[in-house]
Design a protein around this motif. Structure first.
Motif, PDB file in Angstrom:
ATOM      1  N   SER A 158       1.953  10.837  -8.178  1.00 44.30           N
ATOM      2  CA  SER A 158       2.369  11.380  -9.469  1.00 44.30           C
ATOM      3  C   SER A 158       3.846  11.156  -9.723  1.00 44.30           C
ATOM      4  CB  SER A 158       2.095  12.885  -9.531  1.00 44.30           C
ATOM      5  OG  SER A 158       0.738  13.162  -9.311  1.00 44.30           O
ATOM      6  N   SER A 159       4.165  10.853 -10.974  1.00 41.06           N
ATOM      7  CA  SER A 159       5.533  10.905 -11.462  1.00 41.06           C
ATOM      8  C   SER A 159       5.649  12.180 -12.294  1.00 41.06           C
ATOM      9  CB  SER A 159       5.862   9.662 -12.275  1.00 41.06           C
ATOM     10  OG  SER A 159       7.237   9.614 -12.597  1.00 41.06           O
ATOM     11  N   PHE A 160       6.696  12.306 -13.094  1.00 42.00           N
ATOM     12  CA  PHE A 160       6.872  13.533 -13.860  1.00 42.00           C
ATOM     13  C   PHE A 160       5.765  13.734 -14.887  1.00 42.00           C
ATOM     14  CE2 PHE A 160      11.272  12.046 -12.831  1.00 42.00           C
ATOM     15  CZ  PHE A 160      11.542  13.003 -11.870  1.00 42.00           C
ATOM     16  N   TYR A 161       5.389  12.630 -15.568  1.00 41.78           N
ATOM     17  CA  TYR A 161       4.421  12.749 -16.664  1.00 41.78           C
ATOM     18  C   TYR A 161       3.272  11.748 -16.512  1.00 41.78           C
ATOM     19  CZ  TYR A 161       8.482  15.099 -18.669  1.00 41.78           C
ATOM     20  OH  TYR A 161       9.554  15.944 -18.875  1.00 41.78           O
ATOM     21  N   GLU A 162       3.112  11.168 -15.324  1.00 37.80           N
ATOM     22  CA  GLU A 162       2.135  10.090 -15.156  1.00 37.80           C
ATOM     23  C   GLU A 162       1.588  10.115 -13.750  1.00 37.80           C
ATOM     24  OE1 GLU A 162      -0.217   7.845 -16.509  1.00 37.80           O
ATOM     25  OE2 GLU A 162       1.451   7.429 -17.868  1.00 37.80           O
ATOM     26  N   LYS A 163       0.384   9.520 -13.578  1.00 31.12           N
ATOM     27  CA  LYS A 163      -0.217   9.343 -12.260  1.00 31.12           C
ATOM     28  C   LYS A 163      -0.681   7.906 -12.139  1.00 31.12           C
ATOM     29  CE  LYS A 163      -1.995  14.122 -12.013  1.00 31.12           C
ATOM     30  NZ  LYS A 163      -1.225  14.587 -10.847  1.00 31.12           N
ATOM     31  N   ASN A 164      -0.820   7.433 -10.878  1.00 25.05           N
ATOM     32  CA  ASN A 164      -1.326   6.073 -10.701  1.00 25.05           C
ATOM     33  C   ASN A 164      -2.717   5.965 -11.305  1.00 25.05           C
ATOM     34  OD1 ASN A 164      -2.149   7.755  -8.431  1.00 25.05           O
ATOM     35  ND2 ASN A 164      -3.034   5.883  -7.521  1.00 25.05           N
ATOM     36  N   ALA A 165      -2.906   4.965 -12.137  1.00 28.19           N
ATOM     37  CA  ALA A 165      -4.132   4.878 -12.937  1.00 28.19           C
ATOM     38  C   ALA A 165      -5.285   4.223 -12.188  1.00 28.19           C
ATOM     39  CB  ALA A 165      -3.855   4.100 -14.223  1.00 28.19           C
ATOM     40  N   GLU A 166      -4.996   3.485 -11.107  1.00 30.31           N
ATOM     41  CA  GLU A 166      -6.039   2.745 -10.404  1.00 30.31           C
ATOM     42  C   GLU A 166      -6.012   3.045  -8.916  1.00 30.31           C
ATOM     43  OE1 GLU A 166      -5.396  -1.348 -11.165  1.00 30.31           O
ATOM     44  OE2 GLU A 166      -6.079  -1.264 -13.259  1.00 30.31           O
ATOM     45  N   SER A 167      -7.196   2.958  -8.284  1.00 28.75           N
ATOM     46  CA  SER A 167      -7.262   3.030  -6.829  1.00 28.75           C
ATOM     47  C   SER A 167      -6.768   1.714  -6.249  1.00 28.75           C
ATOM     48  CB  SER A 167      -8.692   3.296  -6.369  1.00 28.75           C
ATOM     49  OG  SER A 167      -9.143   4.544  -6.836  1.00 28.75           O
ATOM     50  N   LYS A 168      -6.100   1.796  -5.113  1.00 25.63           N
ATOM     51  CA  LYS A 168      -5.598   0.586  -4.467  1.00 25.63           C
ATOM     52  C   LYS A 168      -5.947   0.612  -2.979  1.00 25.63           C
ATOM     53  CE  LYS A 168      -3.355  -2.199  -6.084  1.00 25.63           C
ATOM     54  NZ  LYS A 168      -1.966  -2.358  -6.507  1.00 25.63           N
ATOM     55  N   ARG A 169      -6.254  -0.589  -2.453  1.00 29.83           N
ATOM     56  CA  ARG A 169      -6.451  -0.738  -1.003  1.00 29.83           C
ATOM     57  C   ARG A 169      -5.456  -1.772  -0.504  1.00 29.83           C
ATOM     58  NH1 ARG A 169     -11.857  -2.663   2.429  1.00 29.83           N
ATOM     59  NH2 ARG A 169     -10.689  -4.066   3.801  1.00 29.83           N
ATOM     60  N   PHE A 170      -4.792  -1.427   0.605  1.00 30.03           N
ATOM     61  CA  PHE A 170      -3.792  -2.313   1.196  1.00 30.03           C
ATOM     62  C   PHE A 170      -4.250  -2.717   2.592  1.00 30.03           C
ATOM     63  CE2 PHE A 170      -1.689   0.602  -1.718  1.00 30.03           C
ATOM     64  CZ  PHE A 170      -1.043  -0.283  -2.563  1.00 30.03           C
ATOM     65  N   ASP A 171      -4.372  -4.020   2.799  1.00 29.45           N
ATOM     66  CA  ASP A 171      -4.759  -4.560   4.099  1.00 29.45           C
ATOM     67  C   ASP A 171      -3.532  -5.157   4.776  1.00 29.45           C
ATOM     68  OD1 ASP A 171      -7.738  -4.256   4.044  1.00 29.45           O
ATOM     69  OD2 ASP A 171      -7.514  -5.481   2.241  1.00 29.45           O
ATOM     70  N   PHE A 172      -3.307  -4.745   6.032  1.00 29.92           N
ATOM     71  CA  PHE A 172      -2.156  -5.265   6.764  1.00 29.92           C
ATOM     72  C   PHE A 172      -2.434  -5.219   8.257  1.00 29.92           C
ATOM     73  CE2 PHE A 172      -1.609  -0.739   6.217  1.00 29.92           C
ATOM     74  CZ  PHE A 172      -1.121  -0.283   7.425  1.00 29.92           C
ATOM     75  N   GLU A 173      -1.618  -5.905   9.009  1.00 28.18           N
ATOM     76  CA  GLU A 173      -1.767  -5.977  10.462  1.00 28.18           C
ATOM     77  C   GLU A 173      -0.472  -5.553  11.125  1.00 28.18           C
ATOM     78  OE1 GLU A 173      -2.527  -9.350  13.965  1.00 28.18           O
ATOM     79  OE2 GLU A 173      -3.079  -9.783  11.879  1.00 28.18           O
TER      80      GLU A 173
END
Length: 585
Positions: free
Chosen positions: A417-432
């Motif tokens: 969340s920001s002050f007046y907004e939230k992340n609109a999409e789900s995200k997946r991060f792949d890393f090693e």
């Protein structure tokens, strides 16, 4: 038959006389044009003040190359009306003006490298012509060297735009005008101010990027002496170094950005406050990192009904470092703007002993990591997450990452969340998680270390800061470093405001101290490199070749934007800083 022979002879003579230029064969002309005479009397004194033209004759045809950039007249003659030759070669040059000359004054015309012969372009280097409206020619001089202290790579000589000037010492000096005396710095860094009158002066050197002979704060590098230069006799060895300069305060520019309005200042204010002068816009937040040039105004445009259907003129008042004013911007809400979260480790390999980093385009106010998942081999892993203390746009994810293991971090929508907004999409991060044997370490023992805190930086061959640490004392260690060759620089935070301050010529403040290690340092896999660095060592760094022409680095910004936002880790989004060798004044 005689008539035919006569015609052939005449034709040959006409053809021979019509040819202009060097004869075929023989040695190549390597000599520069020679001065022959002038319309000014050979004594060059008691010249009439109402003279409006200087004519100089040469022994061969000449052309003028970049005359407007090369020609410096001391003291300045402001209203130059004509310069010849322009497009056609000639055996003379003419400079005309409309000003009335000052009484009892020596004028010096420094032509730099603008005069060349027409046949082989042999340059008459740094040609000077002086005359006096008084009874004698002033003949004092100042000479020395100028070097760009923030340039490690040797630049192409055609890029040299440095000049040195003298202002007459008065109660008030107008630095927005050309110096009283001015000269160009040659390609080797040497300068010479000639035909000077006795007196007291303020000396200044700067990178005259736009060729207007006037110092532009914040846009051009600057070097100067705080003490008065008193000219009673000629002075040699007066050396100067150029440093990035502090921008003068300027009314900010505003534009619409995701989440609200971006207010961009010049002058990097320490503190900035903003008030809304819009009846509809009363619910808003303001964020500003001290000594940065950007202020963000955050609001919910839909909830406040601002710029939804038409463009609206939004008005704001501001106070920055004691300066108060108002400004406005035409605003139209962009429905495509959304809050995003992205990978901020610079790839898919996570260096050992580091956090996995996320970056948002909005200031992060809250996170809900209880709804996140971190898995390896389909097995959930324990982790913690927090908003970075030094960068409000960054999230740090901590876990016992195992070298060689592949991980998947899933962040559902609306959990950041920001002050007046939230992340609109789900995200997946792949890393090693990368292996420690793929990295080396660099350890520095400092002699004559700074008394205050400092940034020690590792820069690559393009002069980009890749690692940095804000620290103090005589030891500085980088435990996880990618193999490669590095330039090592120290920027000292003399006033400990967590910002490297540029030179402020108007207020007579030098740039803060800086040093560069005299050699490249090599990081090798599974290798601990130890270096002893005496900051009083006068050896000069000479380990980087100049970049290829036309190469650009779009990440370059002012060194003044440096903030304490790193603890020795990789700077994937770091500020690029030009380099400096050891500071001496």
């Amino acid at each position: 038959m005689k008539r035919i022979l006569l015609l052939l002879i005449v034709s040959f003579l006409v053809h021979s006389c019509a040819r202009v230029g060097s004869p075929i064969g023989g040695p190549k002309d390597t000599l520069a044009p020679k001065f022959l005479s002038s319309n000014i009397d050979t004594t060059r004194v008691n010249v009439r003040r109402d003279i409006k033209e200087l004519r100089i004759d040469f022994d061969e045809y000449i052309t003028l190359k970049d005359i407007n950039k090369n020609l410096n007249i001391s003291p300045p003659i402001e209203n130059i009306t004509r310069i010849l030759p322009s497009n056609i070669a000639n055996k003379y040059l003419i400079i005309q003006w409309s000003d009335t000359l000052q009484a009892n004054t020596t004028y010096n015309f420094n032509f730099g490298n603008s005069i060349a012969d027409n046949s082989e372009s042999n340059i008459l280097r740094y040609f000077n012509f002086a005359f006096s409206t008084g009874e004698k020619l002033d003949d004092l001089y100042i000479s020395g060297e100028v070097k760009d202290a923030f340039a490690i790579t040797k630049q192409n000589s055609s890029e040299n735009k440095m000049v040195v000037g003298l202002y007459q010492l008065k109660d008030t000096i107008n630095y927005k005008k050309k110096p009283y005396y001015i000269t160009k710095v040659d390609d080797d860094g040497y300068y010479e101010l000639n035909y000077l009158a006795p007196g007291k002066y303020k000396i200044i050197a700067y990178d005259d990027e736009n060729g207007n002979s006037i110092y532009d704060p914040g846009k051009e590098k600057i070097g100067f002496r705080k003490d008065t230069v008193t000219i009673e006799k000629s002075i040699s060895g007066l050396n100067l170094k150029l440093y990035p300069s502090k921008k003068a305060f300027k009314k900010p520019e505003l534009k619409e950005v995701p989440g609200g309005i971006l207010m961009t200042f010049e002058g990097n204010p320490t503190d900035a406050k903003v008030i809304s002068r819009n009846e509809k816009l009363q619910d808003f937040k303001v964020t500003h990192i001290p000594k940065s040039d950007s202020v963000r105004i955050w609001f919910d445009a839909a909830k406040s009904n601002v710029g939804q259907t038409v463009t609206e003129n939004l008005k704001f008042g501001y106070e920055a470092d004691g300066k108060k004013d108002s400004t406005s911007v035409f605003y139209k809400y962009n429905a495509k703007n959304t809050m995003t979260v992205e990978n901020n480790i610079g790839g898919s390999l996570l260096p050992p002993k580091t956090d996995f980093k996320l970056i948002s385009n909005y200031v992060v106010d809250k996170i809900n990591p209880e709804k996140w998942t971190l898995k390896t081999d389909s097995v959930s892993q324990n982790f913690t997450a927090k908003i970075s203390a030094s960068n409000p746009y960054e999230i740090l994810v901590q876990s016992d990452f195992v070298a060689g293991k592949k991980y998947q971090l899933t962040i559902p929508k609306t959990t950041v969340s920001s002050f007046y907004e939230k992340n609109a999409e789900s995200k997946r991060f792949d890393f090693e998680a990368d292996k420690v044997e793929n990295y080396g370490s660099l350890n520095f023992t400092l002699t004559n270390a700074p008394k205050t805190k400092f940034w020690i930086q590792l820069l690559d061959s393009s002069e980009k800061a890749v690692y940095q640490k804000y620290t103090s004392g005589t030891q500085a260690n980088f435990d996880i470093v990618k193999p490669g060759d590095y330039i090592v620089r120290i920027l000292v935070d003399n006033n400990e405001n967590k910002h490297w301050d540029e030179a402020d010529f108007v207020n007579d403040i030098f740039a803060e101290d800086s040093y560069v290690y005299y050699k490249m340092v090599v990081a090798r896999p599974l290798w601990e490199t130890k270096e002893d660095w005496d900051l009083n060592d006068k050896r000069v760094f000479e380990g980087v070749k100049a970049p290829k022409p036309n190469q650009k680095d779009e990440t370059q910004t002012s060194p003044g934007l440096l903030n304490n936002n790193n603890n020795g880790t990789n700077l994937n989004n770091s500020t690029r800083l030009n380099n400096t060798r050891q500071l001496t004044r």
